[in-house]
Design an enzyme around this catalytic site. Structure first.
Site, mmCIF file in Angstrom:
data_model
loop_
_atom_site.group_PDB
_atom_site.id
_atom_site.type_symbol
_atom_site.label_atom_id
_atom_site.label_comp_id
_atom_site.label_asym_id
_atom_site.label_seq_id
_atom_site.Cartn_x
_atom_site.Cartn_y
_atom_site.Cartn_z
ATOM 1 N N SER A 46 11.179 -5.215 1.673
ATOM 2 C CA SER A 46 11.728 -5.155 3.034
ATOM 3 C C SER A 46 10.631 -5.443 4.048
ATOM 4 C CB SER A 46 12.327 -3.768 3.302
ATOM 5 O OG SER A 46 11.276 -2.816 3.359
ATOM 6 N N ILE A 48 7.799 -6.207 6.687
ATOM 7 C CA ILE A 48 6.627 -7.081 6.736
ATOM 8 C C ILE A 48 6.271 -7.616 5.346
ATOM 9 C CG2 ILE A 48 4.159 -7.109 7.294
ATOM 10 C CD1 ILE A 48 4.873 -4.725 9.294
ATOM 11 N N SER A 170 -2.997 -0.119 10.658
ATOM 12 C CA SER A 170 -2.223 -0.033 11.904
ATOM 13 C C SER A 170 -3.168 0.327 13.035
ATOM 14 C CB SER A 170 -1.153 1.047 11.757
ATOM 15 O OG SER A 170 -0.641 1.389 13.020
ATOM 16 N N TYR A 197 0.070 10.133 9.417
ATOM 17 C CA TYR A 197 0.221 8.672 9.372
ATOM 18 C C TYR A 197 -1.023 8.009 9.970
ATOM 19 C CZ TYR A 197 1.978 3.948 10.155
ATOM 20 O OH TYR A 197 2.124 2.569 10.153
ATOM 21 N N LYS A 201 -3.922 5.663 8.119
ATOM 22 C CA LYS A 201 -4.230 4.302 8.561
ATOM 23 C C LYS A 201 -5.723 4.171 8.885
ATOM 24 C CE LYS A 201 -0.603 2.772 7.390
ATOM 25 N NZ LYS A 201 -0.420 1.613 6.508
ATOM 26 N N SER A 232 10.969 -2.843 12.179
ATOM 27 C CA SER A 232 11.266 -2.662 10.754
ATOM 28 C C SER A 232 11.862 -1.264 10.568
ATOM 29 C CB SER A 232 9.989 -2.795 9.925
ATOM 30 O OG SER A 232 9.196 -1.639 10.109
#
Ligand SMILES: NC(=O)c1ccc[n+]([C@@H]2O[C@H](COP(=O)([O-])OP(=O)(O)OC[C@H]3O[C@@H](n4cnc5c(N)ncnc54)[C@H](OP(=O)(O)O)[C@@H]3O)[C@@H](O)[C@H]2O)c1
Length: 376
Positions: A46, A48, A170, A197, A201, A232
């Site tokens: 799915s 990217i 990210s 998160y 990253k 997304s």
């Protein structure tokens, strides 16, 4: 009426300006033909990852979609074969939340695929969803799983050098902070998830940095890539149902398409001449400066050591790709949507000689060290 039309026209003009200057991604370019090369893209069913895999397939690469769900992975492989006209797109099962699954994937891959030219760590999560694991699931999926996978596939990357590893990070890494005393603590609640998160990253950026150091002179280079803000399912799938009809159209308007998001990871995988920038962070198909926490070599090395431990690699232990013993998986997820029992899809088996990492070429740029560190 005229004023209304003028207002609407101005608004549309402003939107087009903003979209083309700030939202739309520059196209990646790079090597046009990948015939004879093999790429692995994780989380390629799915968003990217799927668009990244599509472009690699269009350029003629053999592409392995490493996904946790057989159903979604096979469906994506079918779509990509149709869209690219390239039949060399296959699915193999990989659940990054489970170290045993990472090892099983590596074993299956190494015994069936003679080449690995491009490894793209794209899979990622922004929330634990409904699972309650006794470890930091965000760190596991976004960093520890990819860390172990890189180690296990490194011998093949070296054999196929020049080859590349791309870690999809990210801009959120700028908010990250690694607390080494509680790296693997379970994450509870959305605020902790947002923090975890960003931390994971940051781990991606530091990992690319340290890996580049460790791989100096081997012909394997690596890069951290920020895809930009992309429309997304990464965050949207966790939005409450009542908010979804509001946010989805907004996301469609102001965020990049997944195809746009794929451009920087593809640039890092395909652009000629960026080898001297190995270990650096890229956004919008350009190298970008990162904050001090993301270029701290001591933190990068400390993370490397901690990651080894969390990945079940003992001190000084090399990842031997074809060795049999399954690692203890202290945190094999108890409630996965994609069972580990899935057999990886293996196509066209080849007999591969065992290649252990070439430790003689390992160098380290941390000044306090006098001895080269082995890749392990
Ligand atoms: N979207 C953004 O704005 C944005 C911004 C910066 C960085 N990124 C990064 O871009 C990457 C791709 O994200 P995306 O936006 O394309 O999100 P996405 O559409 O949600 O894709 C994430 C992919 O990762 C897979 N995945 C999740 N957990 C996995 C696991 N345990 N094992 C293997 N695969 C797993 C998902 O598989 P399932 O379909 O089975 O869940 C999915 O294929 C992520 O690393 C993300 O952090 C995204």
């Amino acid at each position: 009426m005229e004023a209304l039309l003028l207002g609407a026209g101005l608004l549309l003009g402003a939107y087009v300006l903003v979209y083309y200057n700030l939202v739309k991604a520059p196209p990646c370019g790079g090597i046009a033909s990948l015939r004879g090369r093999t790429a692995v893209v994780t989380g390629a069913n799915s968003g990217i990852g799927k668009m990244t895999a599509l472009e690699l397939a269009r350029r003629g690469a053999r592409v392995v979609l490493a996904c946790r769900s057989r159903e979604r992975g096979e469906a994506a492989a079918f779509d990509l074969r149709q869209e690219s006209g390239n039949n060399e797109v296959i699915f193999m099962a990989l659940d990054l939340a489970s170290l045993a699954s990472v090892r099983a994937f590596a074993t299956a891959f190494l015994s069936s695929e003679p080449r690995l030219d491009i490894l793209i760590h794209n899979a990622g999560i922004s929330s634990c969803g409904r699972t309650h694991e006794p470890f930091n699931l965000l760190l596991r999926v976004n960093h520890i799983g990819p860390f172990l996978l890189t180690h296990l596939l490194l011998p093949r990357l070296k054999t196929c050098a020049p080859s590349r590893v791309v870690v999809v990070s990210s801009a959120a890494h700028r908010r990250g902070h690694l607390d080494f005393t509680r790296l693997d603590r379970p994450v509870v609640g959305w605020q902790q998830e947002l923090r975890a998160y960003a931390d994971s990253k940051l781990a991606n950026v530091l990992f690319a940095r340290e890996l580049a150091t460790q791989l100096e002179g081997t012909g394997v280079t690596c890069y951290a890539a920020h895809p930009g803000p992309v429309n997304s399912e990464l965050f949207l799938r966790h939005v409450p149902g009542w908010l979804s009809p509001l946010l989805r159209p907004l996301a469609w308007l102001v965020l990049r398409t997944p195809r746009g998001g794929a451009q920087t990871p593809l640039y890092c995988a395909l652009q000629e001449g960026i080898e001297p920038l190995s270990g650096r962070y890229f956004a919008n198909c350009h190298v970008e400066e990162v904050p001090p926490a993301a270029r701290d070599d001591r933190a990068a090395h400390r993370l490397w050591e901690a990651s080894k431990r969390l990945a079940g690699l003992g001190p000084g232990q090399d990842a031997e790709p074809d060795e049999d013993p399954q690692p203890e998986d202290p945190g094999t997820p108890s409630s996965r949507s994609s069972p580990l029992s899935e057999e990886p899809t293996v196509s066209e088996p080849h007999a591969i000689p065992h290649n252990s990492p070439d430790l003689s070429k390992v160098t380290h740029r941390i000044q306090v060290k006098t001895e080269p560190e082995p890749i392990s």
